[in-house]
Write a protein that holds these residues in place. Structure first.
Motif, PDB file in Angstrom:
ATOM      1  N   VAL A 186       0.829  -1.204   0.000  1.00  0.00           N
ATOM      2  CA  VAL A 186       0.000   0.000   0.000  1.00  0.00           C
ATOM      3  C   VAL A 186       0.861   1.251   0.000  1.00  0.00           C
ATOM      4  N   ILE A 215      -7.842   1.628  -2.330  1.00  0.00           N
ATOM      5  CA  ILE A 215      -7.599   0.239  -1.926  1.00  0.00           C
ATOM      6  C   ILE A 215      -8.886  -0.574  -2.022  1.00  0.00           C
ATOM      7  N   ARG A 227      -5.142 -10.236   4.167  1.00  0.00           N
ATOM      8  CA  ARG A 227      -5.293  -8.781   4.165  1.00  0.00           C
ATOM      9  C   ARG A 227      -5.521  -8.327   5.598  1.00  0.00           C
ATOM     10  N   ARG A 278      -0.570  -8.920   4.251  1.00  0.00           N
ATOM     11  CA  ARG A 278      -0.524  -7.686   3.471  1.00  0.00           C
ATOM     12  C   ARG A 278      -1.196  -6.607   4.313  1.00  0.00           C
ATOM     13  N   CYS A 314      -2.902  -3.388   4.961  1.00  0.00           N
ATOM     14  CA  CYS A 314      -3.651  -2.472   4.101  1.00  0.00           C
ATOM     15  C   CYS A 314      -3.698  -1.057   4.663  1.00  0.00           C
ATOM     16  N   THR A 362     -13.254  -4.401   1.351  1.00  0.00           N
ATOM     17  CA  THR A 362     -11.976  -4.940   0.884  1.00  0.00           C
ATOM     18  C   THR A 362     -11.763  -6.385   1.305  1.00  0.00           C
TER      19      THR A 362
END
Length: 514
Positions: free
Chosen positions: A6, A38, A185, A211, A213, A247
């Motif tokens: 990000v 995002i 995520r 990951r 975010c 998301t």
């Protein structure tokens, strides 16, 4: 960390960090500009590492059983008086391999990514296993009853095929990693030094698959800067709830200390309705528990607060159950469905099926199918007004099929073909449904927690009589309580029990169904 970062979006954005989101003038929620970007990015369906590890275990067992059995069939069968030593040895070696490979950490996804290291440990584990087998033959004095050629071939061919299977698994895992299918995520709650230290600790770990975010924090002073370890602060906890749905977050990690009990509880009351894992970082905590009290992300200790219900292999089991039982039910009930379709068509003009938008898993909008039970010109697609006793909008056939819930049978098509419904689960409610003229989420605290799993045609609430009109707040309260009980106690046996009990409940507990 995953290939996507990000922070690359920040570098590409010349305007730099922007103010966090909040309610706009029209009442809708606005996001931090980066959060909008995002959220707009396509999200690939991720695979559970537990599922991958389970498949590799299954592949190991199948390879070992196949090698031992086939070599016995082609070389030994018919040449020995006693096959029992072979019949016992092969499955024992398969079970032993699972234990040895587990002890050598050969099933973790990180191990599957490094074939060379994995091959060395597989060879060592397989060799140790056969040395133990030889020692067992010696001490049990059955060495003469087992063919040395069979044993040598079992070792050599088994090792070769195990390595080939592991090479295939490694290539598949590496490809899935590059595709982002093994990422988790993650959002960090809490900025400042604690958040920065946690992010640095996570980035120091290899192959966690996380990951990050962004960071979310309710504080808007110097204790919570706009950038934390290079990651942007994307908003408050209220923003995080909506962000997580849009998301499809997998994990939220709190960096707040346990001593901040009031803040933690206030935030968890908002987040527990989401179908995600919630963890409390213990990385910088001075309060220490026993090691087994923690779970770990790499080497970073965390405390488990909430787990996503029906996850990993449970998802597979429930999916298979829905498809098999749903298909059988669709076939068995097709004569009744055809007869109902004809009756609906002959009774009043309009389409046979009624389509309505309802809340599905994670508050997603889904379209459910029902046999039309209202006169077409009086159809209420938004469910602005609930059907009541002797409602003039209900047709003659509609009154019967609503009372018996036959109108719900087309939802088997949702289960079998669309996959947005389950056979058993919380019933999907209409978007604008109300109780005592108040929206359900205003009546029941934590109402949206019932959307942590896929909705169902029938459920725990329905077999206990909580179906039909919700003209009082108590009725929707009790229905949600039963839904949450189901979510926390799900099992295949519970699903089967509910399915078996449903027809009897329809006959004996239908006083609220109009």
């Amino acid at each position: 960390m995953g290939a996507f970062d990000v922070r690359d979006l920040i570098k590409a954005d010349s305007t730099g960090p922007s103010p966090t989101g909040g309610p706009s003038s029209d009442g809708t929620r606005t996001f931090h500009p980066l959060a909008e970007r995002i959220a707009a990015m396509p999200v690939k369906q991720t695979l559970s590492p537990v599922l991958i590890e389970g498949l590799v275990r299954l592949a190991d067992v199948l390879v070992i059983l196949a090698v031992g059995g086939l070599i016995f069939a082609f070389y030994v069968a018919g040449k020995v008086d006693y096959a029992l030593p072979y019949q016992i040895t092969v499955p024992l070696v398969a079970v032993g391999a699972l234990a040895v490979f587990q002890a050598l950490h050969l099933y973790h996804v990180s191990a599957l990514r490094n074939f060379i290291s994995m091959a060395v440990r597989v060879t060592a584990g397989w060799t140790i296993l056969f040395l133990l087998a030889l020692a067992g033959f010696f001490f049990l004095k059955i060495g003469e009853q087992v063919s040395r050629v069979w044993l040598a071939a079992f070792y050599a061919v088994g090792l070769m095929l195990l390595l080939a299977e592991r090479l295939t698994a490694s290539l598949v895992v590496l490809r899935l990693t590059r595709m982002g299918r093994l990422e988790r995520r993650t959002a960090i709650v809490g900025g400042g030094p604690a958040g920065e230290e946690l992010i640095k600790a996570l980035e120091a770990q290899r192959d966690t698959g996380l990951r990050v975010c962004g960071v979310f924090d309710d504080r808007n002073d110097e204790r919570s800067p706009d950038l934390v370890a290079g990651y942007p602060k994307l908003g408050t906890i209220d923003d995080l709830v909506e962000f997580a749905r849009r998301t499809k977050l997998d994990l939220v990690i709190f960096t707040l200390p346990i001593s901040a009990e009031a803040r933690l509880l206030a935030m968890l009351r908002k987040l527990w309705v989401l179908p995600i894992d919630i963890r409390l970082s213990a990385h910088m905590s001075k309060l220490r528990f026993r090691p087994r009290s923690y779970s770990y992300i790499g080497a970073v200790p965390v405390l488990d607060v909430f787990d996503r219900p029906i996850a990993d292999w449970d998802i597979v089991v429930k999916w298979v159950f829905d498809k098999i039982v749903g298909t059988l039910a669709l076939i068995a009930l097709s004569p009744l469905m055809i007869a109902t379709a004809i009756a609906v068509k002959l009774d009043s003009k309009g389409p046979i099926l009624f389509r309505q938008k309802r809340y599905g898993f994670n508050n997603e909008m889904i379209e459910v199918l029902k046999f039309r039970s209202l006169y077409h010109e009086m159809s209420d697609f938004a469910a602005a007004k609930q059907v009541t006793k002797d409602d003039p909008r209900v047709s003659r056939v509609g009154r019967f099929i609503r009372k018996t819930s036959i109108d719900e049978l087309p939802q088997l098509l949702n289960v079998v073909f669309k996959g947005n419904l389950s056979l058993v689960g919380p019933r999907p409610h209409a978007i604008h449904a109300t109780a005592s003229n108040r929206a359900y989420e205003q009546v029941v605290d934590g109402y949206f927690a019932r959307h942590k799993v896929k909705p169902g045609i029938t459920g725990w609430a329905q077999v206990h009589g909580w179906r039909g009109e919700t003209d009082t707040e108590d009725k929707i309260q009790r229905r949600v309580e039963h839904d949450l009980y189901y979510i926390e106690n799900w099992s295949v046996l519970l699903d089967l029990y509910i399915l078996i009990k449903t027809p009897f409940s329809l006959m004996t507990k239908n006083e609220n169904a109009y």
